[in-house]
Design a protein around this motif. Structure first.
Motif, PDB file in Angstrom:
ATOM      1  N   UNK A 195       0.827  -1.209   0.000  1.00  0.00           N
ATOM      2  CA  UNK A 195       0.000   0.000   0.000  1.00  0.00           C
ATOM      3  C   UNK A 195       0.860   1.257   0.000  1.00  0.00           C
ATOM      4  N   UNK A 196       1.999   1.197   0.679  1.00  0.00           N
ATOM      5  CA  UNK A 196       2.913   2.347   0.631  1.00  0.00           C
ATOM      6  C   UNK A 196       3.444   2.554  -0.790  1.00  0.00           C
ATOM      7  N   UNK A 197       3.723   1.453  -1.476  1.00  0.00           N
ATOM      8  CA  UNK A 197       4.152   1.571  -2.868  1.00  0.00           C
ATOM      9  C   UNK A 197       3.053   2.204  -3.717  1.00  0.00           C
ATOM     10  N   UNK A 198       1.828   1.793  -3.473  1.00  0.00           N
ATOM     11  CA  UNK A 198       0.710   2.368  -4.222  1.00  0.00           C
ATOM     12  C   UNK A 198       0.614   3.867  -3.981  1.00  0.00           C
ATOM     13  N   UNK A 199       0.787   4.266  -2.719  1.00  0.00           N
ATOM     14  CA  UNK A 199       0.738   5.688  -2.386  1.00  0.00           C
ATOM     15  C   UNK A 199       1.869   6.449  -3.071  1.00  0.00           C
ATOM     16  N   UNK A 200       3.083   5.878  -3.024  1.00  0.00           N
ATOM     17  CA  UNK A 200       4.239   6.557  -3.621  1.00  0.00           C
ATOM     18  C   UNK A 200       4.091   6.685  -5.130  1.00  0.00           C
ATOM     19  N   UNK A 201       3.431   5.737  -5.755  1.00  0.00           N
ATOM     20  CA  UNK A 201       3.281   5.743  -7.208  1.00  0.00           C
ATOM     21  C   UNK A 201       1.961   6.344  -7.675  1.00  0.00           C
ATOM     22  N   UNK A 202       1.148   6.809  -6.724  1.00  0.00           N
ATOM     23  CA  UNK A 202      -0.098   7.473  -7.099  1.00  0.00           C
ATOM     24  C   UNK A 202      -1.158   6.539  -7.632  1.00  0.00           C
ATOM     25  N   UNK A 203      -1.062   5.261  -7.337  1.00  0.00           N
ATOM     26  CA  UNK A 203      -2.030   4.285  -7.849  1.00  0.00           C
ATOM     27  C   UNK A 203      -3.379   4.452  -7.142  1.00  0.00           C
ATOM     28  N   UNK A 226      -7.655   5.767   9.539  1.00  0.00           N
ATOM     29  CA  UNK A 226      -6.560   6.549  10.107  1.00  0.00           C
ATOM     30  C   UNK A 226      -5.208   6.073   9.549  1.00  0.00           C
ATOM     31  N   UNK A 227      -5.016   4.769   9.429  1.00  0.00           N
ATOM     32  CA  UNK A 227      -3.770   4.226   8.883  1.00  0.00           C
ATOM     33  C   UNK A 227      -3.611   4.623   7.413  1.00  0.00           C
ATOM     34  N   UNK A 228      -4.698   4.603   6.679  1.00  0.00           N
ATOM     35  CA  UNK A 228      -4.642   5.008   5.267  1.00  0.00           C
ATOM     36  C   UNK A 228      -4.254   6.479   5.133  1.00  0.00           C
ATOM     37  N   UNK A 229      -4.811   7.323   6.000  1.00  0.00           N
ATOM     38  CA  UNK A 229      -4.447   8.750   5.953  1.00  0.00           C
ATOM     39  C   UNK A 229      -2.964   8.930   6.221  1.00  0.00           C
ATOM     40  N   UNK A 230      -2.425   8.173   7.154  1.00  0.00           N
ATOM     41  CA  UNK A 230      -0.999   8.285   7.481  1.00  0.00           C
ATOM     42  C   UNK A 230      -0.111   7.915   6.299  1.00  0.00           C
ATOM     43  N   UNK A 231      -0.620   7.078   5.420  1.00  0.00           N
ATOM     44  CA  UNK A 231       0.148   6.641   4.261  1.00  0.00           C
ATOM     45  C   UNK A 231      -0.207   7.418   2.994  1.00  0.00           C
ATOM     46  N   UNK A 232      -0.961   8.492   3.145  1.00  0.00           N
ATOM     47  CA  UNK A 232      -1.308   9.303   1.978  1.00  0.00           C
ATOM     48  C   UNK A 232      -2.406   8.713   1.130  1.00  0.00           C
ATOM     49  N   UNK A 233      -3.233   7.830   1.692  1.00  0.00           N
ATOM     50  CA  UNK A 233      -4.305   7.182   0.941  1.00  0.00           C
ATOM     51  C   UNK A 233      -5.668   7.541   1.522  1.00  0.00           C
ATOM     52  N   UNK A 234      -5.818   8.780   1.919  1.00  0.00           N
ATOM     53  CA  UNK A 234      -7.062   9.193   2.579  1.00  0.00           C
ATOM     54  C   UNK A 234      -8.266   9.143   1.655  1.00  0.00           C
ATOM     55  N   UNK A 235      -8.042   9.211   0.324  1.00  0.00           N
ATOM     56  CA  UNK A 235      -9.178   9.196  -0.611  1.00  0.00           C
ATOM     57  C   UNK A 235      -9.609   7.781  -0.982  1.00  0.00           C
ATOM     58  N   UNK A 236      -8.890   6.777  -0.509  1.00  0.00           N
ATOM     59  CA  UNK A 236      -9.238   5.400  -0.862  1.00  0.00           C
ATOM     60  C   UNK A 236     -10.539   4.996  -0.178  1.00  0.00           C
ATOM     61  N   UNK A 237     -11.568   4.592  -0.935  1.00  0.00           N
ATOM     62  CA  UNK A 237     -12.825   4.165  -0.296  1.00  0.00           C
ATOM     63  C   UNK A 237     -12.639   2.835   0.424  1.00  0.00           C
TER      64      UNK A 237
END
Length: 569
Positions: A195-203, A226-237
């Motif tokens: 998931x961190x890779x997905x965040x870094x690559x904008x997936x 909360x964990x998703x927000x910390x990893x930059x994935x706050x918009x992930x449903x």
């Protein structure tokens, strides 16, 4: 939205980059090469599996890859979404070994060829045990709306390494990650690495939180968000699926998957929404290329540095060997031992050396008498000199080979190269014979030199008095004691004036300047011959390294291609 013109411009630059990445092989086993090779492989797979296919076909169906940990319920989820048994599910792990791509019948043309995932062969029909590795099973289902395909991937933490690698490859080929986890395992490390890779690559990512106790749904969703927000994935449903008994067909209750199916159907039917997701993931993929390409450029340069160091070591070893031969030719070493004994036999008794300062006519008389048969012939002395020179050249050549191997074992990449080429610790099998021929040929040059210098009648007569071979041997003595100026007995100190005597004989025949020039030319020719011989030996090591496919310009071409992609983004 990405215009077609922009897509074509990016496609040209990305295709060039792909070619340079493929060319940037890292064949030399040096520290860190495994990371470089993994980076290269991941770049190639993402370019081949996603970036290039998507740029060529912006209007192709959205590909949502269903990924997650072992036992998360991925196959059950896919079967439940399409309301059909399209992917094998069960309690035995791993259940999904051959990935399954479900598409609407109208979208079949997008997936039959190798537009995406070109490294996987296509199979259709019912699942079988013979699908094998490297296959992609295509299943058409009218339950899935046109414009979207679901791909059931192997476990990201499978006990089978090939399955883990394939799961990562499939996720990199996705427009959308449909990431499945459970209430018990949503905080595990492996999923979050991806998931961190997905965040870094904008997936683009959507999370399916499966098997959640109903009473804990709110708390777990909140914690996961909360964990998703910390990893930059706050918009992930996040789609929560409560823990429930499966239907008789082995599927999730309809009510539990209704929201997720509705979301997917809406996404599939909305071209603009699909385009937004495609742009997000494509932009992220293109953006991630730069950092990984920079890393690969660094790895490629390390390969060049390593092979350059290996080349330099071989060159230095043989250069030092040549220097040692030159030093051995002029430090008097060759005029001791066997050579000295033969020289004493050649000119007569030891009492003769006490008369070195006598006139040259007396010297000549004694030499002439020696030639005529009293002491042993000049051939014995010549053979001793020849053996001494050959031993010097061979020992230094063998030493250079051993030095190269010893130092290569201490340098990055050296040990694996040597393991592939046994026998490099010694000179070539032909080396000893080549040394002997070299010395003989050089002796022949010395005789030609003597003949050339003795062209006039008077000198010819003097040479005849001593004998051509005898003069040639005496010239060898001078060559091996000549230190850049005329010899001085006290300076050289070789066995009571041996070299001084030899030089005086030659001076009486040719003159001091001619002797000086002959000695310099003779030494130069010998060193030239030895240099050529050592160069041939060094070429063995250079040839081994030339067989390692490394070119200096690869890193620069790769860097230029990456810069071109960045410029058109």
């Amino acid at each position: 939205m990405i215009s077609r013109d922009d897509a074509m411009s990016m496609l040209g630059a990305v295709t060039t980059l792909r070619d340079q990445v493929a060319d940037a092989t890292l064949p030399l086993d040096i520290p860190g090469v495994a990371t470089g090779r993994a980076t290269r492989d991941s770049l190639l797979k993402q370019l081949d599996d996603y970036v290039i296919p998507r740029l060529r076909s912006l209007d192709a169906p959205l590909l949502a890859v269903v990924g997650g940990s072992t036992g998360a319920g991925k196959s059950t989820l896919v079967n439940s979404i399409v309301d059909s048994q399209v992917s094998r599910s069960g309690v035995l792990r791993p259940t999904t070994t051959t990935p399954v791509l479900v598409h609407h019948p109208k979208d079949e043309r997008w997936f039959l060829d190798d537009r995406i995932l070109p490294g996987l062969s296509r199979v259709t029909g019912a699942a079988s045990e013979g699908d094998g590795d490297g296959s992609l099973r295509l299943v058409a289902s009218s339950s899935l709306p046109p414009g979207m395909a679901l791909l059931d991937a192997p476990d990201i933490d499978s006990v089978v390494s090939a399955n883990r690698a394939l799961a990562g490859q499939l996720l990199a080929a996705a427009d959308l990650w449909l990431f499945v986890t459970t209430a018990a395992r949503y905080a595990d490390a492996v999923p979050w690495d991806l998931l961190r890779q997905a965040s870094e690559r904008g997936t683009a990512v959507a999370i399916v939180l499966d098997r959640v106790p109903p009473e804990a749904m709110a708390d777990i969703r909140s914690h996961l968000a909360s964990m998703l927000r910390d990893q930059g994935l706050s918009t992930a449903p996040i789609f929560g699926i409560p823990e429930a008994t499966l239907t008789s067909e082995g599927r999730l209750p309809e009510a539990d998957v209704a929201r997720l199916r509705s979301w997917l159907s809406a996404l599939a039917s909305d071209a603009r929404a699909r385009a937004v997701i495609v742009k997000q993931t494509l932009d992220g993929a293109l953006g991630s290329l730069e950092e990984r390409t920079v890393s690969l450029v660094g790895s490629s340069r390390q390969q060049v540095t390593a092979v350059t160091a290996l080349h330099a070591t071989a060159e230095q070893s043989y250069r030092e060997a040549l220097t040692n031969v030159e030093q051995g030719m002029t430090d008097g070493t060759l005029l001791r031992g066997e050579v000295l004994a033969r020289w004493q036999e050649y000119v007569g008794t030891g009492e003769f050396f006490r008369q070195v300062e006598s006139t040259i006519s007396k010297v000549r008389d004694r030499i002439t008498a020696a030639i005529k048969g009293t002491p042993p012939p000049a051939g014995d002395l010549g053979e001793a000199l020849q053996s001494g020179v050959a031993a010097l050249i061979e020992s230094q050549g063998q030493g250079a080979a051993a030095t190269v191997v010893r130092q290569w074992r201490q340098l990055p990449g050296g040990d694996p190269v040597l393991a592939d080429h046994p026998g490099m610790a010694k000179a070539s099998p032909e080396f000893s014979g080549a040394v002997e021929r070299l010395v003989r040929d050089w002796q022949g040059e010395l005789l030609d030199m003597v003949r050339s210098e003795g062209k006039d009648r008077r000198t010819t007569a003097r040479i005849a008095a001593y004998g051509l071979n005898g003069i040639g041997v005496i010239l060898m003595l001078v060559v091996f004691a000549h230190t850049g100026g005329l010899l001085a007995g006290a300076e050289v100190g070789i066995a009571g004036g041996t070299a001084v005597l030899a030089q005086k004989v030659l001076e009486a025949i040719f003159g001091d300047q001619a002797v000086r020039e002959m000695a310099i030319r003779a030494r130069k020719r010998l060193l030239e011959r030895v240099s050529e011989l050592y160069a041939a030996e060094q070429a063995r090591y250079d040839g081994v390294l030339d067989g390692v496919d490394i070119r200096e310009d690869r890193a620069e071409r790769l860097a230029d291609a990456a810069a071109a992609v960045k410029a058109v983004r």
